[in-house]
Design a protein around this motif. Structure first.
Motif, PDB file in Angstrom:
ATOM      1  N   VAL A 109       1.406  -1.150   0.021  1.00  0.00           N
ATOM      2  CA  VAL A 109       0.177   0.032  -0.203  1.00  0.00           C
ATOM      3  C   VAL A 109       1.159   1.227  -0.056  1.00  0.00           C
ATOM      4  CG1 VAL A 109      -1.765   1.280   1.031  1.00  0.00           C
ATOM      5  CG2 VAL A 109      -2.051  -1.381   1.199  1.00  0.00           C
ATOM      6  N   SER A 110       2.124   1.368   0.979  1.00  0.00           N
ATOM      7  CA  SER A 110       2.576   2.510   0.837  1.00  0.00           C
ATOM      8  C   SER A 110       3.624   2.697  -0.545  1.00  0.00           C
ATOM      9  CB  SER A 110       4.267   2.200   1.874  1.00  0.00           C
ATOM     10  OG  SER A 110       3.218   1.767   3.594  1.00  0.00           O
ATOM     11  N   LEU A 111       3.509   1.537  -1.272  1.00  0.00           N
ATOM     12  CA  LEU A 111       4.220   1.928  -2.423  1.00  0.00           C
ATOM     13  C   LEU A 111       3.603   2.527  -4.140  1.00  0.00           C
ATOM     14  CD1 LEU A 111       6.864   1.327  -4.692  1.00  0.00           C
ATOM     15  CD2 LEU A 111       6.059  -0.845  -4.820  1.00  0.00           C
ATOM     16  N   GLY A 112       2.398   1.914  -3.811  1.00  0.00           N
ATOM     17  CA  GLY A 112       1.507   2.110  -4.229  1.00  0.00           C
ATOM     18  C   GLY A 112       0.981   3.492  -4.417  1.00  0.00           C
ATOM     19  N   ARG A 113       0.728   3.832  -2.811  1.00  0.00           N
ATOM     20  CA  ARG A 113       0.337   5.204  -2.311  1.00  0.00           C
ATOM     21  C   ARG A 113       1.786   5.933  -3.029  1.00  0.00           C
ATOM     22  NH1 ARG A 113      -2.076   4.557   1.774  1.00  0.00           N
ATOM     23  NH2 ARG A 113      -4.154   4.674   1.619  1.00  0.00           N
ATOM     24  N   ALA A 114       2.793   6.107  -3.108  1.00  0.00           N
ATOM     25  CA  ALA A 114       4.265   6.955  -2.896  1.00  0.00           C
ATOM     26  C   ALA A 114       4.568   7.114  -5.198  1.00  0.00           C
ATOM     27  CB  ALA A 114       5.393   6.185  -2.605  1.00  0.00           C
ATOM     28  N   LEU A 115       3.831   6.217  -5.397  1.00  0.00           N
ATOM     29  CA  LEU A 115       3.666   5.805  -7.013  1.00  0.00           C
ATOM     30  C   LEU A 115       3.046   7.341  -7.691  1.00  0.00           C
ATOM     31  CD1 LEU A 115       4.905   1.998  -8.037  1.00  0.00           C
ATOM     32  CD2 LEU A 115       5.853   4.356  -8.102  1.00  0.00           C
ATOM     33  N   SER A 116       1.336   7.274  -6.740  1.00  0.00           N
ATOM     34  CA  SER A 116       1.079   7.750  -7.223  1.00  0.00           C
ATOM     35  C   SER A 116       0.939   8.931  -6.891  1.00  0.00           C
ATOM     36  CB  SER A 116      -1.073   7.475  -6.722  1.00  0.00           C
ATOM     37  OG  SER A 116      -0.975   6.380  -7.104  1.00  0.00           O
ATOM     38  N   ALA A 117       1.300  10.034  -5.811  1.00  0.00           N
ATOM     39  CA  ALA A 117       1.740  10.931  -5.029  1.00  0.00           C
ATOM     40  C   ALA A 117       2.940  11.207  -6.532  1.00  0.00           C
ATOM     41  CB  ALA A 117       2.423  10.737  -4.091  1.00  0.00           C
ATOM     42  N   LEU A 118       4.048  10.115  -6.301  1.00  0.00           N
ATOM     43  CA  LEU A 118       5.043  11.150  -7.524  1.00  0.00           C
ATOM     44  C   LEU A 118       4.850  11.490  -9.234  1.00  0.00           C
ATOM     45  CD1 LEU A 118       7.673  11.854  -7.827  1.00  0.00           C
ATOM     46  CD2 LEU A 118       8.240   9.401  -8.518  1.00  0.00           C
ATOM     47  N   SER A 119       3.489  10.643  -9.121  1.00  0.00           N
ATOM     48  CA  SER A 119       3.325  10.374 -10.677  1.00  0.00           C
ATOM     49  C   SER A 119       2.591  12.007 -10.619  1.00  0.00           C
ATOM     50  CB  SER A 119       2.284   9.806 -11.193  1.00  0.00           C
ATOM     51  OG  SER A 119       1.344  10.210 -12.443  1.00  0.00           O
ATOM     52  N   SER A 120       1.790  12.435  -9.945  1.00  0.00           N
ATOM     53  CA  SER A 120       0.401  13.515  -9.791  1.00  0.00           C
ATOM     54  C   SER A 120       1.784  14.750  -9.564  1.00  0.00           C
ATOM     55  CB  SER A 120      -0.392  13.321  -8.138  1.00  0.00           C
ATOM     56  OG  SER A 120      -0.871  14.550  -8.493  1.00  0.00           O
ATOM     57  N   VAL A 121       2.860  14.679  -7.918  1.00  0.00           N
ATOM     58  CA  VAL A 121       3.802  15.711  -8.479  1.00  0.00           C
ATOM     59  C   VAL A 121       4.257  15.697 -10.066  1.00  0.00           C
ATOM     60  CG1 VAL A 121       5.547  16.529  -7.273  1.00  0.00           C
ATOM     61  CG2 VAL A 121       3.432  15.568  -5.371  1.00  0.00           C
ATOM     62  N   LEU A 122       4.840  14.692 -10.349  1.00  0.00           N
ATOM     63  CA  LEU A 122       5.013  15.468 -12.123  1.00  0.00           C
ATOM     64  C   LEU A 122       4.392  16.166 -12.945  1.00  0.00           C
ATOM     65  CD1 LEU A 122       7.658  11.590 -12.395  1.00  0.00           C
ATOM     66  CD2 LEU A 122       8.409  13.829 -11.963  1.00  0.00           C
ATOM     67  N   LEU A 123       3.270  14.966 -12.751  1.00  0.00           N
ATOM     68  CA  LEU A 123       2.386  15.542 -14.119  1.00  0.00           C
ATOM     69  C   LEU A 123       2.345  17.543 -13.194  1.00  0.00           C
ATOM     70  CD1 LEU A 123       0.474  12.665 -14.336  1.00  0.00           C
ATOM     71  CD2 LEU A 123       1.560  13.637 -16.193  1.00  0.00           C
ATOM     72  N   CYS A 124       1.604  17.360 -12.210  1.00  0.00           N
ATOM     73  CA  CYS A 124       1.297  18.845 -12.142  1.00  0.00           C
ATOM     74  C   CYS A 124       2.284  19.752 -12.062  1.00  0.00           C
ATOM     75  CB  CYS A 124       0.809  19.167 -10.149  1.00  0.00           C
ATOM     76  SG  CYS A 124      -0.706  17.841 -10.399  1.00  0.00           S
ATOM     77  N   GLY A 125       2.846  19.495 -11.847  1.00  0.00           N
ATOM     78  CA  GLY A 125       3.992  20.820 -11.492  1.00  0.00           C
ATOM     79  C   GLY A 125       5.059  20.819 -12.914  1.00  0.00           C
ATOM     80  N   ALA A 126       4.877  19.495 -13.702  1.00  0.00           N
ATOM     81  CA  ALA A 126       5.396  20.375 -15.303  1.00  0.00           C
ATOM     82  C   ALA A 126       4.863  20.795 -16.093  1.00  0.00           C
ATOM     83  CB  ALA A 126       5.338  18.986 -15.777  1.00  0.00           C
ATOM     84  N   ILE A 127       3.171  20.580 -15.678  1.00  0.00           N
ATOM     85  CA  ILE A 127       2.487  21.381 -16.003  1.00  0.00           C
ATOM     86  C   ILE A 127       1.926  23.290 -16.304  1.00  0.00           C
ATOM     87  CG2 ILE A 127      -0.549  21.504 -16.769  1.00  0.00           C
ATOM     88  CD1 ILE A 127       1.654  19.987 -18.842  1.00  0.00           C
ATOM     89  N   THR A 128       2.494  23.159 -14.699  1.00  0.00           N
ATOM     90  CA  THR A 128       2.161  24.633 -13.776  1.00  0.00           C
ATOM     91  C   THR A 128       3.173  25.193 -14.066  1.00  0.00           C
ATOM     92  OG1 THR A 128       0.874  23.163 -12.284  1.00  0.00           O
ATOM     93  CG2 THR A 128       2.008  25.762 -11.640  1.00  0.00           C
TER      94      THR A 128
END
Length: 349
Positions: free
Chosen positions: A248-267
């Motif tokens: 679960v921790s790995l799944g949440r970390a992967l999802s969070a990292l993906s979301s941060v990369l996508l949001c940060g790059a586009i912003t």
């Protein structure tokens, strides 16, 4: 449940699965068709309308005045709107999946505003100017904000409940917006550009601005697809997911990292564009269900279509000027946010 009922259900289940697959195939074809129409409209519609024959000529390399304008201005703008919508829709689906929160969104959770604050501080205090510096600053700001909001939302009894995360994100977003103003006010030399960027838009896009973002978006997409199966398990609850063998921790970390990369790059490129990540996943669940292996790709497609449509609408309603896409998505997303809150009922969050 009787044996007869079980036998009937077993006979019915394959038909239901086949019907669901057919529906998904239909919506996929329909979404691709809509996206193709919007791409053509985005190239043809603007301050000056361009015929589809001129667009085709520009894409074929014919160098006339109209064709040159399409190639140098509208194609990069259309591509940026496509990428931004896909990234924001995908990040919204990831956030809602990993927090099990129907109100999760990069804007509502303050992640976009955290990325914006980091960029503004970099410009005002450290004089950053390159695209790479903008992107790394935005990703760092998005990541720190995501960790901060989750930590604040986890305080007290019950841990990180959807309601506490939403309140923590909203408070953080408001605070960071005020800090952005405080940083920009003394700097009249950068205030105009920052204010325009803060609205959120895809105007003025160039291939030179888009290319540095592509590796980050590709990495975010890969991480999102890898985490899809884990998100399906996490939807059943952390304990059940762990019992099924998922980390679960790995799944949440992967999802969070993906979301941060996508949001940060586009912003970094477009500025903070809100509500796309909130609206899109809810629409996609109505079309393809809750399986993240389908939901995540569909969220990217529908997000791209929504931002393209918003950008086209912004060009039409204020001709010969235009309304930035961030304003259009806010006008669409605000009422949708209120509807979601009323539908879910705050006590159920």
């Amino acid at each position: 449940m009787t044996a007869k009922t079980l036998i009937s259900f077993e006979r019915l289940a394959p038909r239901l699965r086949e019907r669901l697959r057919q529906n998904r195939a239909f919506w996929l074809a329909a979404m691709l068709a809509v996206l193709a129409v919007l791409l053509a409209a985005s190239l043809a519609i603007g301050t000056r309308s361009v015929s589809l024959s001129d667009v085709a000529g520009a894409l074929a390399g014919h160098a006339d005045t109209i064709g040159e304008a399409v190639v140098t201005m509208r194609i990069p703008r259309t591509l940026l709107a496509l990428l931004a919508g896909a990234a924001l829709g995908l990040s919204g689906a990831l956030m809602q999946g990993m927090t099990r929160n129907p109100l999760a969104d990069p804007g509502i959770f303050g992640v976009n505003m955290g990325a914006s604050l980091a960029v503004v501080i970099g410009v005002a205090w450290f004089g950053i100017a390159s695209s790479q510096a903008y992107i790394w600053s935005a990703i760092l700001g998005a990541g720190v904000t995501a960790v901060f909001v989750y930590a604040v939302g986890s305080l007290g009894r019950g841990g990180a409940t959807p309601l506490k995360l939403t309140l923590a994100g909203a408070a953080t977003s408001i605070a960071f917006a005020s800090l952005v103003i405080a940083v920009v006010l003394p700097r009249g030399d950068i205030a105009g550009g920052i204010r325009s960027w803060q609205i959120g838009g895809v105007g003025g896009a160039t291939f030179e601005r888009i290319l540095p973002v592509l590796p980050f978006l590709a990495a975010g997409l890969v991480l999102a697809l890898v985490s899809a199966r884990k998100l399906n398990a996490m939807a059943l609850g952390d304990e059940i997911a762990a019992g099924l063998g998922e980390n679960v921790s790995l799944g949440r970390a992967l999802s969070a990292l993906s979301s941060v990369l996508l949001c940060g790059a586009i912003t970094a490129v477009c500025g903070p564009i809100g509500f796309v990540g909130l609206v899109v996943p809810h629409v996609c669940r109505l079309l393809v269900g809750v399986d993240h292996r389908w939901l995540l790709p569909f969220s990217a497609l529908v997000g791209a279509a929504l931002l393209l449509a918003s950008d086209i609408l912004g060009r039409i309603v204020a001709r010969p000027g235009e309304v930035d896409v961030g304003i259009v998505t806010a006008l669409v997303g605000g009422p949708f946010f209120i509807w979601i809150v009323r539908r879910q009922k705050v006590r159920e969050l």
